[in-house]
Scaffold this active site. Structure first.
Site, PDB file in Angstrom:
ATOM      1  N   GLU A   6       0.775  -1.088  -0.145  1.00  0.00           N
ATOM      2  CA  GLU A   6       0.033   0.005   0.084  1.00  0.00           C
ATOM      3  C   GLU A   6       0.916   1.220  -0.063  1.00  0.00           C
ATOM      4  OE1 GLU A   6      -2.880  -0.133   3.010  1.00  0.00           O
ATOM      5  OE2 GLU A   6      -4.107  -1.765   2.007  1.00  0.00           O
ATOM      6  N   GLU A  29      -6.354  -8.082   0.264  1.00  0.00           N
ATOM      7  CA  GLU A  29      -6.610  -7.658   1.752  1.00  0.00           C
ATOM      8  C   GLU A  29      -8.442  -7.440   1.514  1.00  0.00           C
ATOM      9  OE1 GLU A  29      -4.791  -4.821   4.025  1.00  0.00           O
ATOM     10  OE2 GLU A  29      -2.812  -5.583   3.591  1.00  0.00           O
TER      11      GLU A  29
END
Ligand SMILES: *[C@@H]1O[C@H](CO)[C@@H](O)[C@H](O)[C@H]1NC(C)=O
Ligand SMILES: *[C@@H]1O[C@H](CO)[C@@H](O)[C@H](O)[C@H]1NC(C)=O
Ligand SMILES: *[C@@H]1O[C@H](CO)[C@@H](O)[C@H](O)[C@H]1NC(C)=O
Ligand SMILES: *[C@@H]1O[C@H](CO)[C@@H](O)[C@H](O)[C@H]1NC(C)=O
Length: 474
Positions: free
Chosen positions: A261, A366
């Site tokens: 991320e 995720e």
């Protein structure tokens, strides 16, 4: 074998001895979209080498912590990415602390300024902090968890590691090797975990979750605040770190994720992230060959932004795309009905499928069952929830958090039924591309986020291919 392994042995021996001394003790995501960044000992069976199923948790031989011993383990059967779907869970909050996953660790500091792993190292006595962390590393996940994950029909674990836990030496980088004020020491526990994964036939995505400077400013990068990763030599340093990881333990993992991320929406990070993926890919290839897969991410820019990117380096099918989906970090999504959450998942399915069909293998790496941001400290230690209006005064709210998180004994049958539907809708996304990895295996007090509790509570099936709501997206 590996150049640096000899140099490594000594420090690891010392760490191993420390683990031995402390062995008698017993003993914790990320999330947040761009708008949300408010503050936005083990017995180390490494040398066993026989791949025997379970290791009895006794001996703690320091020498067992050397990474070089990993080569004595038998080679695992390579996972057939693209053909077999990845089905997995994240082992969140283990080697990178997250206040909402293990609030007890943060509460026990008696210091509300300790909001992430960085401040944990900065504001506590270092012997005390190491002691707490070692107990956590030793106990938050155990071999039993790997057994249970395997028994739940899953084939992958995705494990997080912070750069500060990677024992790179000055032989392997021309950049700083200092990680202060972080407390290093998780590496031998990671090695032990990799051996458990192998012993129980679980494949591993190893995810660099925290990089120097912080790649996103979320607490789950190690440091909440500014994302300074693109500054100074942080990016180059990170390339050396992933090279080092690949060199040392590339044979122990299936996929190395180059960085979790990165905040690609921040202009300085957006400007460097594509080059970083390519440079780090080359570094990994040089260090570990093509057996080790590499994972990149969409950097919050959407997978379509990466159309055509690195598809040529993927000739060996060696690069995968990681996509994360949460629907609880802004007011618009929180306002969705349960049905809208499911519908929205189904739209993601189409987006990912389109991308994956002509680009990289894609994994939904995720996602969770949560439809509120009610889990304590999910938005950061000391930060409230948008759901019940405790995040920011004057904003809309959606009601009480009661019955949405915490212990599942408070969950209604209707809510559990929805959790099952929502889980199935998101599993369908992953199965429509190359697989899925749930966030997360366990959380101290947020059962809506826990795969383990979902199995216990029955909203996640023991067989992940079981469907109560088939074709939920069609
Ligand atoms: C926090 O406070 C409790 C209760 O007073 C005490 O037992 C504990 O040692 C304190 N922890 C730290 C890190 O000072
Ligand atoms: C460090 O710099 C030297 C001199 O430029 C170079 O030869 C060496 O390869 C560099 N080491 C690493 C690990 O990049
Ligand atoms: C990063 O590495 C590249 C190529 O090795 C070099 O040209 C550049 O100057 C480095 N940047 C920093 C900030 O060290
Ligand atoms: C969800 O999608 C279905 C099928 O496209 C549609 O009929 C339904 O109205 C949608 N529901 C909501 C709440 O958006």
């Amino acid at each position: 074998m590996l150049l640096a392994s000899y140099a490594l042995r000594l420090p690891l021996l010392v760490i191993g001895l420390a683990l031995g001394v402390l062995n008698s003790r017993a003993q914790q995501c990320r999330l947040v979209d761009p708008q949300a960044r408010l503050g936005t000992n083990p017995q180390l069976p490494l040398s066993g080498g026989n791949g025997a199923a379970t290791s009895s948790a006794t001996s703690l031989q320091p020498t067992q912590t050397t990474p070089s011993s990993s080569v004595t383990l038998p080679s695992p059967t390579p996972f057939n990415y693209g053909k077999d779907p990845v089905r997995g869970v994240n082992l969140g909050g283990w080697f990178v602390l997250e206040p909402w996953i293990t609030p007890s660790i943060f509460e026990s500091t008696n210091n509300s300024d300790i909001i992430d792993e960085y401040t944990f190292g900065q504001m506590l006595d270092s012997d005390y902090a190491l002691d707490v962390l070692q107990r956590h590393w030793d106990t938050w996940m155990t071999e039993d968890d790997f057994v249970a994950i395997k028994a739940a029909g899953l084939n992958h674990v995705r494990m997080q590691i912070g750069y500060w836990s990677v024992p790179i030496t000055s032989a392997a980088t021309n950049y700083s090797t200092s990680v202060s004020p972080y407390i290093p020491g998780a590496w031998p526990y990671l090695l032990r975990a990799l051996n458990w994964a192998r012993a129980h036939s679980l494949h591993v995505i190893l995810d660099l979750h925290g990089a120097p400077g912080s790649q996103n400013g979320y607490d789950n990068s190690g440091r909440r605040g500014d994302a300074n990763w693109a500054q100074g030599s942080n990016v180059n340093r990170t390339v050396d770190i992933v090279r080092f990881i690949a060199d040392q333990i590339g044979g122990m993992v299936d996929v190395l994720e180059l960085l979790n991320e990165p905040a690609g929406y921040q202009s300085d990070i957006g400007a460097v992230i594509g080059n970083y993926w390519q440079d780090a890919y080359q570094a990994v290839r040089q260090a570990a060959g093509t057996a080790l897969k590499v994972m990149i991410g969409d950097a919050f820019l959407g997978v379509a932004n990466w159309d055509g990117f690195m598809t040529s380096s993927n000739q060996d099918q060696g690069v995968l795309m990681d996509y994360h989906e949460y629907q609880v970090f802004n007011y618009n999504q929180l306002a969705w009905s349960q049905e809208e959450h499911i519908n929205s998942s189904c739209q993601v399915l189409n987006t990912l499928k389109t991308y994956a069909s002509s680009n990289l293998y894609t994994v939904s790496g995720e996602w969770s069952n949560a439809v509120t941001d009610c889990a304590q400290w999910l938005n950061g230690r000391g930060v409230g929830a948008r759901w019940d209006g405790t995040y920011q005064s004057g904003q809309q709210s959606f009601g009480s958090c009661d019955g949405y998180t915490g212990d599942m004994s408070t969950f209604s049958d209707d809510y559990k039924k929805f959790l099952r539907q929502y889980w199935e809708s998101q599993v369908e996304i992953g199965e429509a591309v190359q697989g899925w990895v749930f966030w997360t295996w366990k959380a101290e007090s947020a059962d809506d986020w826990s795969y383990q509790r979902g199995l216990e509570g029955g909203w996640i099936p023991q067989d992940p291919t079981e469907r109560l709501y088939p074709n939920v997206c069609s």
